[in-house]
Structure formats: structure tokens, C-alpha cells
Design an enzyme around this catalytic site. Structure first.
Site, PDB file in Angstrom:
ATOM      1  N   LEU A 172       0.862  -1.174   0.000  1.00 43.74           N
ATOM      2  CA  LEU A 172       0.000   0.000   0.000  1.00 43.74           C
ATOM      3  C   LEU A 172       0.901   1.228   0.000  1.00 43.74           C
ATOM      4  CD1 LEU A 172      -2.672  -0.912   2.741  1.00 43.74           C
ATOM      5  CD2 LEU A 172      -2.966  -1.019   0.259  1.00 43.74           C
ATOM      6  N   ASP A 173       0.444   2.299  -0.602  1.00 48.26           N
ATOM      7  CA  ASP A 173       1.209   3.546  -0.565  1.00 48.26           C
ATOM      8  C   ASP A 173       1.392   3.998   0.882  1.00 48.26           C
ATOM      9  OD1 ASP A 173       1.245   3.534  -3.310  1.00 48.26           O
ATOM     10  OD2 ASP A 173      -0.433   4.930  -3.518  1.00 48.26           O
ATOM     11  N   LYS A 174       2.432   4.763   1.112  1.00 44.13           N
ATOM     12  CA  LYS A 174       2.769   5.213   2.460  1.00 44.13           C
ATOM     13  C   LYS A 174       1.589   5.867   3.168  1.00 44.13           C
ATOM     14  CE  LYS A 174       5.938   8.257   4.988  1.00 44.13           C
ATOM     15  NZ  LYS A 174       7.102   9.173   4.868  1.00 44.13           N
TER      16      LYS A 174
END
Length: 376
Positions: free
Chosen positions: A148-150
């Protein structure tokens, strides 16, 4: 057959069952290049259960691999791992608090926003490092199978073994995983239930850190959305489902149709922020994941949105139960419309086949042989 002099033999472990032979070398003999493995295979020096082996062969637990000697190399029977940095008690407690469900082969985590999935040049605090805090009694740490993106929160699955990781990687690559996200977007889409079908490519000059719509050379990218609720024309609460798995796909798609995700400055610029005290953090949450486990059982895990997302929902007058009550999305490939089209196409093909058969039976011709005789 006797083992050649100086050759080494290894028994394939359970954790390596089903992987490619070249992958085995990356895990256990990282000092040996792919080209070297290929040369051994071409010259017949690489043997698996006495037979010639190739880098692309799948190996099975219990098989015996015979490998030629490696000059000035120390071969380990255990996977090569980077130097460990011990976690402190607070970090261990932090990652263990993320666990929301688990099974024999997997652990589901609720990743908080602001935590990177993997490390980078300037990122030393990330989930991959924290997974040491979830290692089993034998010291085997879970393995990442997707990311998942940060600044995206929500459900993230990790595998307990390399074999399970290979299974889940195949599920994600083959679109066997069904992912549902929640998002707040600026404005309200004109269609309540829509499909965004726009090819995406890495935007030049960004080092691959940003995607953009590229009709000419972009990769096929599709995302579905449903409107859960709306606050006038100011913002909408959407359910998003990526049908393909491109980098930043949902963020790029929503910005491309004029409704950037709230808090996503990279894709939405100034339009990504709402006034009135709404949090400036990203409002994209991996709400639910459905996927098959290696044992065939179905995994279905959901995560509650983080504090800033829940507070924004409340501030905008949205009832979180409305999102939870939304029916399970229908797989587009199994929708009634698609099934009806497929059935109609099959029926049409069958009619054409029968028509061609009748014509063939009824055709004559000077060079076509004798006609069927009628009954007396």
C-alpha cells in the site's frame, strides 16, 4: 548415479516447494549469477533428482539438487538475508497491534497512514523491517505479498512462508484478489456507479514516482467506483475497486476524471484539500480484501478507517454504517449483463455451426463425391 567430485547436493526444503530453480539460487546462493546457473544447465552440470535441470524448472520439497563447485564462495543452506536491525519493545508492540486476523499461512494487518510498506534511500522506518516483530518461534519472519502507498491505510496481507507468498503473489497477479477501498473525493461524480478505463504510464521526469494517463503507450488500467454518500456538491464518499494493479492507479484515475482524493496533493494539487477543518491527510483506505488461501479457504478481512478519516466522515455528516451496509460488489466478469452476453454469443455460435453443418450435408458438386443415398 554417483555425485561428481566436488559437487554439492542440497535437499529442497518445504519452504522452497513450488518455486523456480533460479529463485532457489537467489535465496540460497546469491553469489551465483543467473548467467552462471544457465551455463551449468546448458552443460548438464545442474541436476535435479539425477536429471538435467533448467533455471525455469519448478522444484518440489524433497528433491535433491546437485550443484557444481563455486570458486571462492561460501554456500549457505539457509536463505541469504540482509543484516538485521533488532526492534525495540515499542516497535514490536506497534506491529503486533496491527494484526486484525490470521491463519496458518497468513497474517492480515491494518497498516496505519504514514507508514511506508518498504524501505528506500531515505526511509528507514517501514513495515518490512517491523515484520521481524511477527517472526515465529523458529525465527521465520512473514513476507510481503503486496503493498500500500505510504499514506494509504488499511488491510495489508503478509505470508508466513515463501510457499504461501508464492501462492498469494499468483493470486494478486491473476486478479484473484478482490480489493475494496474507501475514499473521499473533491466534488461529486456525475455517474453514481461508473468505470474508469484509462491507460496509465510513468510520468516522464518524475523518476517513476508519478503516473499519468497515456492513451498511446500506457498500460491498460481499469477502476470501478460506487457513490456511498455525498455532501451536496462539495465532496463524495466513494467505494473504489481496482480491476487492474497499476502503481497509484486509484489516485491517478480519480484525479483524471476531475475528482482527486482528498489529501492527495501529488495528483490533485490544491484541489485535493477541503476547507472547514477537514484533515489534510490522505483519505484513501483499503477497507476490505478477499482472497483464497493456499489451503483453498476464503480470506475475507476488513479494517476500520483511521481516526482522521472517521472524523472527516462525521464532520461531513456521513454515517459510517452506510458504507458497511453496501452490498458486496459483483465481480464484473460474473455480472448478469456479462453472463447474458456470453450466453447469447454462445447460442449464436451454435446456430452458425448447425447452419454450416446443414449446408455441408446438402451441398453437391461435380468434384464432391457421391451424394448420400435416400432411404428406400
Amino acid at each position: 548415479m554417483a555425485e561428481p567430485e566436488n559437487h554439492r547436493s542440497f535437499t529442497v526444503a518445504e519452504d522452497d516447494d513450488g518455486i523456480r530453480l533460479d529463485r532457489w539460487f537467489k535465496r540460497h546462493m546469491a553469489e551465483v549469477s543467473f548467467n552462471q546457473v544457465s551455463r551449468w544447465a546448458r552443460t548438464g552440470q545442474l541436476r535435479l533428482d539425477g536429471n538435467k535441470a533448467s533455471p525455469g524448472d519448478r522444484i518440489a520439497a524433497g528433491q535433491v539438487l546437485v550443484v557444481p563447485p563455486v570458486d571462492s564462495a561460501v554456500v549457505s543452506s539457509k536463505p541469504v538475508r540482509p543484516k538485521a536491525h533488532p526492534l525495540d519493545p515499542d516497535e514490536i508492540a506497534f506491529v503486533r497491534a496491527m494484526v486484525i486476523a490470521q491463519g496458518p499461512d497468513w497474517i492480515a494487518l491494518d497498516k496505519p497512514p504514514g507508514l511506508a510498506t518498504q524501505g528506500g534511500t531515505k526511509t528507514s522506518h517501514h513495515l518490512d523491517r517491523l515484520l521481524d516483530g511477527l517472526a515465529d518461534e523458529a525465527g521465520n519472519r512473514p513476507k510481503l505479498v503486496h503493498r500500500l502507498d505510504k499514506d494509504t491505510s488499511g488491510v495489508l496481507l503478509v505470508a508466513r512462508s515463501a510457499r504461501a507468498a508464492a501462492h498469494f503473489a499468483k493470486e494478486f497477479a491473476g486478479r484473484g484478489a478482490k480489493k475494496v477501498y474507501w475514499a473521499l473525493v473533491n466534488g461529486v461524480p456525475s455517474i453514481d456507479d461508473g468505470l474508469v478505463d484509462l491507460p496509465l504510464a510513468k510520468q516522464p521526469g518524475t523518476g517513476g514516482e508519478k503516473m499519468h494517463v497515456d492513451e498511446a503507450s500506457g498500460q491498460p488500467s481499469k477502476s470501478r467506483y460506487r457513490t456511498i454518500d455525498r455532501a451536496g456538491n462539495r465532496t463524495a464518499w466513494l467505494e473504489l475497486r481496482p480491476l487492474t494493479g497499476r502503481t497509484h492507479q486509484l489516485r491517478a484515475h480519480m484525479a483524471a476524471i476531475g475528482h482527486p482524493i482528498v489529501g492527495d496533493a501529488k495528483y490533485g494539487g490544491a484541489e485535493a484539500f477541503l476547507t472547514g477543518g477537514i484533515s489534510r491527510k490522505m483519505h484513501l483506505h483499503a477497507r476490505r480484501l478477499r482472497i483464497s488461501a493456499p489451503d483453498g479457504k476464503k480470506i475475507d478481512v476488513s479494517a476500520e478507517p483511521p481516526a482522521h478519516f472517521s472524523e472527516s466522515l462525521a464532520q461531513l455528516g456521513f454515517d459510517i454504517e452506510a458504507g458497511k451496509a453496501l452490498p458486496t460488489p459483483v465481480d464484473p466478469a460474473r455480472s448478469p449483463e456479462v453472463k447474458a452476453r456470453r450466453a447469447a454469443a454462445a447460442a449464436k455460435a451454435a446456430r452458425r455451426s448447425r447452419k454450416g453443418e446443414r449446408r455441408s450435408r446438402g451441398s453437391g458438386g461435380s468434384g464432391g463425391g457421391a451424394r448420400p443415398r435416400g432411404r428406400k
